[in-house]
Design a protein around this motif. Structure first.
Motif, mmCIF file in Angstrom:
data_model
loop_
_atom_site.group_PDB
_atom_site.id
_atom_site.type_symbol
_atom_site.label_atom_id
_atom_site.label_comp_id
_atom_site.label_asym_id
_atom_site.label_seq_id
_atom_site.Cartn_x
_atom_site.Cartn_y
_atom_site.Cartn_z
ATOM 1 N N VAL A 33 -18.009 21.847 -1.488
ATOM 2 C CA VAL A 33 -18.886 21.802 -2.678
ATOM 3 C C VAL A 33 -18.851 23.276 -3.121
ATOM 4 O O VAL A 33 -18.896 23.813 -4.080
ATOM 5 C CB VAL A 33 -20.154 21.278 -2.614
ATOM 6 C CG1 VAL A 33 -21.002 21.542 -3.830
ATOM 7 C CG2 VAL A 33 -20.244 19.846 -2.343
ATOM 8 N N LEU A 34 -19.282 24.321 -2.058
ATOM 9 C CA LEU A 34 -19.355 25.678 -2.416
ATOM 10 C C LEU A 34 -18.008 26.312 -2.885
ATOM 11 O O LEU A 34 -18.064 27.326 -3.436
ATOM 12 C CB LEU A 34 -19.780 26.382 -1.247
ATOM 13 C CG LEU A 34 -21.508 25.981 -0.903
ATOM 14 C CD1 LEU A 34 -21.917 26.818 0.196
ATOM 15 C CD2 LEU A 34 -22.488 26.511 -2.103
ATOM 16 N N SER A 41 -11.493 29.917 -1.438
ATOM 17 C CA SER A 41 -11.045 28.974 -0.178
ATOM 18 C C SER A 41 -12.113 28.301 0.671
ATOM 19 O O SER A 41 -13.074 28.913 0.722
ATOM 20 C CB SER A 41 -9.971 29.499 0.299
ATOM 21 O OG SER A 41 -10.536 30.495 1.142
ATOM 22 N N ILE A 42 -11.936 27.158 1.229
ATOM 23 C CA ILE A 42 -12.684 26.907 2.479
ATOM 24 C C ILE A 42 -12.946 27.954 3.335
ATOM 25 O O ILE A 42 -13.967 27.960 4.118
ATOM 26 C CB ILE A 42 -12.074 25.424 2.969
ATOM 27 C CG1 ILE A 42 -12.365 24.342 1.813
ATOM 28 C CG2 ILE A 42 -13.046 24.980 4.235
ATOM 29 C CD1 ILE A 42 -11.804 22.961 2.157
ATOM 30 N N ALA A 43 -11.838 28.577 3.906
ATOM 31 C CA ALA A 43 -11.987 29.565 4.624
ATOM 32 C C ALA A 43 -12.915 30.662 4.317
ATOM 33 O O ALA A 43 -13.543 31.329 5.377
ATOM 34 C CB ALA A 43 -10.444 30.285 4.921
ATOM 35 N N ALA A 44 -12.919 31.017 2.772
ATOM 36 C CA ALA A 44 -13.879 32.072 2.668
ATOM 37 C C ALA A 44 -15.383 31.638 2.783
ATOM 38 O O ALA A 44 -16.226 32.245 3.289
ATOM 39 C CB ALA A 44 -13.714 32.272 1.132
ATOM 40 N N ILE A 49 -20.191 31.682 6.734
ATOM 41 C CA ILE A 49 -20.923 31.132 8.231
ATOM 42 C C ILE A 49 -20.551 32.139 9.280
ATOM 43 O O ILE A 49 -21.455 32.082 10.052
ATOM 44 C CB ILE A 49 -20.329 29.726 8.290
ATOM 45 C CG1 ILE A 49 -20.798 28.782 7.168
ATOM 46 C CG2 ILE A 49 -21.113 29.061 9.714
ATOM 47 C CD1 ILE A 49 -20.116 27.479 7.297
ATOM 48 N N GLY A 50 -19.515 32.616 9.389
ATOM 49 C CA GLY A 50 -19.040 33.417 10.485
ATOM 50 C C GLY A 50 -19.838 34.720 10.431
ATOM 51 O O GLY A 50 -20.311 35.466 11.407
ATOM 52 N N VAL A 51 -20.025 35.502 9.075
ATOM 53 C CA VAL A 51 -20.859 36.506 8.935
ATOM 54 C C VAL A 51 -22.229 36.216 9.697
ATOM 55 O O VAL A 51 -22.835 37.181 10.243
ATOM 56 C CB VAL A 51 -20.858 36.882 7.358
ATOM 57 C CG1 VAL A 51 -22.104 38.033 7.309
ATOM 58 C CG2 VAL A 51 -19.840 37.407 6.938
ATOM 59 N N GLN A 52 -22.765 35.221 9.181
ATOM 60 C CA GLN A 52 -24.211 34.556 9.793
ATOM 61 C C GLN A 52 -24.042 34.960 11.335
ATOM 62 O O GLN A 52 -25.199 35.534 11.880
ATOM 63 C CB GLN A 52 -24.717 33.456 9.312
ATOM 64 C CG GLN A 52 -26.174 33.160 9.854
ATOM 65 C CD GLN A 52 -26.078 31.388 9.756
ATOM 66 O OE1 GLN A 52 -26.338 31.078 11.018
ATOM 67 N NE2 GLN A 52 -25.870 30.997 8.767
#
Length: 416
Positions: A33-34, A41-44, A49-52
């Motif tokens: 959705v986001l 992209s989904i990777a973005a 999530i990885g930044v968190q």
């Protein structure tokens, strides 16, 4: 718990664990959705999530120091308030870069919860009930992981936007933060703050940082048990993230289940895992950490190996319900080991180290196992999960034996 104040602390901390874990996975049900909303992209979104997770990883030891040296409830307050602010900013995100910034703030909040939670639990638990105290905490976190999925499902069914779903999670977190911090006002300072004798004599300065780092490294070098537990936490976290992320794919692509059935079975697996956390806590108090560690990690190894064959008959697929639960069963025992291996003045820092292992596993496992599934297939990838289970079993048993030897040696010295 026999004391009303002790039960209050365990309950408040378990609720805080629920809120923080809901924040951790808040974006997971909304990835597609986001990606469509912000035209990335989904990777973005995965990067967000990885930044968190990266922020959580970086702030574990600073928050552990603050918890040990000053105030556990200060760290708890920073965790709940800052995490809620990050959740609100996520719900208001007008652009992808705003979303990234919101995840940084959310990560700052999430980073404080383990360094505050574990010392508080250790302060109100004893050898007779420690496993159950940690299992109540873990149960709250496990239910928190499932909460955003339920909220997103409900808001989607009502035709509401993703912002409403995130806003609901943030509102629940804000309400609980106020309740929790008010509840801790009635808790004694001996529980919420370290004793004066355990606090540092002087405030840290920039000039003192290198010396403090060297002192910390010397302490870590002497704490082989805590370092080993950190490695164990990494191995089990990597296994858990691989299981949560790719079990639906294994059931759908590997066993031919419809997508809906695969998701339902995976959800049931998480529910069973939540219940087995409580069972693991009771068993840890009753029979000790060693047998619980062995049974939990042996079960993980066997179930992963069986599923990796892609040859289980349909009726036997019920074993997947034990998949996540095999790790959950051992979690209270692992926390009890960390407690037993820690000096009271080092609880925040030591549990922060164990959390570093957990966070690192969460950062590494999803992309690595995604690559493995593309490169070598589902069967071999889940065979790697079985191998991680075997490594966890060997390392966990070694930690238990070393801890028992240390306790025996200390007992002999005390008798002498």
């Amino acid at each position: 718990m026999t004391d009303a104040q002790d039960r209050r602390v365990v309950g408040l901390v378990a609720g805080s664990h629920f809120v923080n874990h809901a924040y951790i996975v808040m974006l997971a049900p909304l990835v597609t959705v986001l990606a469509a909303r912000f035209d990335v992209s989904i990777a973005a979104i995965g990067l967000a999530i990885g930044v968190q997770n990266a922020v959580v990883l970086a702030l574990q030891l600073p928050f552990g120091y603050l918890s040990d040296a000053h105030s556990r409830t200060l760290v708890l307050g920073i965790s709940l308030v800052t995490g809620t602010l990050g959740a609100v900013l996520t719900a208001l995100s007008p652009s992808y870069y705003w979303l990234l910034g919101a995840q940084v703030i959310l990560g700052v909040g999430v980073a404080g919860h383990h360094p505050a939670h574990y010392p508080l639990l250790a302060a109100v638990s004893t050898a007779e009930n420690r496993g159950r105290a940690y299992s109540a905490h873990a149960f709250g976190g496990a239910v928190g992981l499932a909460a955003p999925y339920a909220v997103v499902a409900a808001t989607t069914a009502l035709g509401l936007s993703w912002r409403v779903a995130v806003g609901v999670v943030a509102a629940l977190g804000a309400a609980y933060a106020a309740y929790c911090l008010y509840g801790f006002r009635a808790v004694d300072d001996e529980i919420t703050r370290p004793g004066l004798a355990e606090r540092p004599d002087r405030r840290p300065t920039l000039r003192s940082v290198p010396g403090r780092v060297r002192s910390l490294l010397r302490t870590l070098a002497a704490s082989r048990g805590i370092l080993a537990l950190t490695v164990l936490a990494f191995l089990t976290s990597a296994s858990a993230w691989a299981i949560r992320t790719y079990t639906p794919s294994l059931l759908a692509a590997g066993y031919g289940l419809p997508d809906g059935s695969a998701s339902a079975l995976t959800a049931a697996m998480l529910v069973v895992g939540s219940g087995l956390i409580l069972v693991g806590g009771a068993l840890t108090d009753r029979i000790g950490t060693g047998p619980v560690v062995v049974v939990g990690y042996a079960l993980l190894t066997v179930v992963a190996a069986l599923l990796a064959t892609l040859a289980l008959p349909p009726l036997a697929l019920g074993v997947v319900l034990l998949f996540s639960g095999s790790i959950s069963l051992s979690r209270p025992a692992r926390s009890s080991l960390a407690d037993a291996l820690s000096a009271r003045a080092d609880l925040g820092k030591n549990f922060a180290l164990v959390t570093i292992g957990i966070s690192l596993g969460g950062a590494v496992a999803p992309p690595v196992f995604g690559y493995l599934i593309d490169a070598v297939g589902l069967a071999r990838s889940f065979a790697v999960v079985a191998a991680l289970g075997a490594c966890s079993l060997a390392l966990g048993w070694r930690i238990v034996r070393d801890a028992e030897r240390t306790a025996t040696g200390a007992s002999v010295t005390a008798d002498d």
